[in-house]
Enzyme design. Sequence first.
Site, PDB file in Angstrom:
ATOM      1  N   ASP A 168       0.857  -1.190   0.000  1.00  0.00           N
ATOM      2  CA  ASP A 168       0.000   0.000   0.000  1.00  0.00           C
ATOM      3  C   ASP A 168       0.894   1.240   0.000  1.00  0.00           C
ATOM      4  OD1 ASP A 168      -2.983   0.783   0.393  1.00  0.00           O
ATOM      5  OD2 ASP A 168      -1.888   2.113   1.742  1.00  0.00           O
ATOM      6  N   HIS A 202      -5.229  14.508  -9.163  1.00  0.00           N
ATOM      7  CA  HIS A 202      -5.249  13.095  -9.550  1.00  0.00           C
ATOM      8  C   HIS A 202      -4.233  12.764 -10.636  1.00  0.00           C
ATOM      9  CE1 HIS A 202      -8.597  11.717  -7.090  1.00  0.00           C
ATOM     10  NE2 HIS A 202      -9.162  12.903  -7.323  1.00  0.00           N
ATOM     11  N   GLU A 261      -4.474   2.147  -4.784  1.00  0.00           N
ATOM     12  CA  GLU A 261      -3.019   2.143  -4.584  1.00  0.00           C
ATOM     13  C   GLU A 261      -2.542   0.856  -3.916  1.00  0.00           C
ATOM     14  OE1 GLU A 261      -4.663   4.297  -0.882  1.00  0.00           O
ATOM     15  OE2 GLU A 261      -5.234   3.924  -2.966  1.00  0.00           O
TER      16      GLU A 261
END
Length: 303
Positions: free
Chosen positions: A181, A194, A224
Amino acid sequence: MSRIITDITRTKPSRRPIRPSGDPHQRFGFLQVLRGVEVGHFYVMKSEGEIVYLGRGREATFRLSHESVSRIHASVTQDSKGGFLLKDEGSTNGTIVAGRKIKRKILYPGDKFYVGDLLLRFDLMDQEDLDFQVELRQRAAAATRDALTGLLAKAYWLEEIPKLIRFSQKKNIGLGLLVIDLDHFKEINDSHGHQAGDAVLHAVGTTILGNIRENDLSIRYGGEELIIILHDLHEQAALDAAERLRRELERSPVAFGAERLSVTASFGLAMLRESENAEQLFGRADQALYRAKAEGRNRVCLG
């Protein structure tokens, strides 16, 4: 800059007997690069009396393109009784087993040795093993990939990983699952937009693909969150692989316009257990990931 090389050739190999067989379960000599350039590159010895020359020269049977490897560095010979002999061929940097240069050594399944700076492993595989290795690569090559990261799409996990898990359990092959992560990814999106987040994901995907072995599988699981399946590795080697990737991400800031965005990631690792399914394996890796985040992020935790 000095380098520290951990010698894992000192691990004790299996001493399974090596006997030729005329049945479908006949086992073949299998050489694979574990560390250095061309990680995952392998060669299969199928002929009695076959001599495989390892080196970087064109005349080498198993070519290893690295400056530390001599043109003809070493050879592996299969004798008429099914045994395998490793021999140094007068190389410059030596052929090293268990920290010592050797002139010749009988190979047993699981033996590891250095050819220059490259670490190789010898093993025995039957036709089922070899077919699965080829099919694994073919399925991964044909699978749909995530357009942004270049990693395999989540569908691959759902469709193919149960097969890999069953095969690994049947053959008693080590398999590790890394759940990754990206740290503070939401802050990157909130602070820079973004498009910056997309640039980070693209760069991370490129870094992962450039730092895993040919027989490892990388998947974008969602957002992610990323997954890497480390096939045919024991626990310490899997931890080492995760730590190398963590460091590589940490020292690879992502260019976005005039800025360089720092990127780190937290890693949860779980090694496959007997009779465990994909959901259970993922659950343990995911718990290890949460522990890595709770302990300060940018680290690897084992579940």
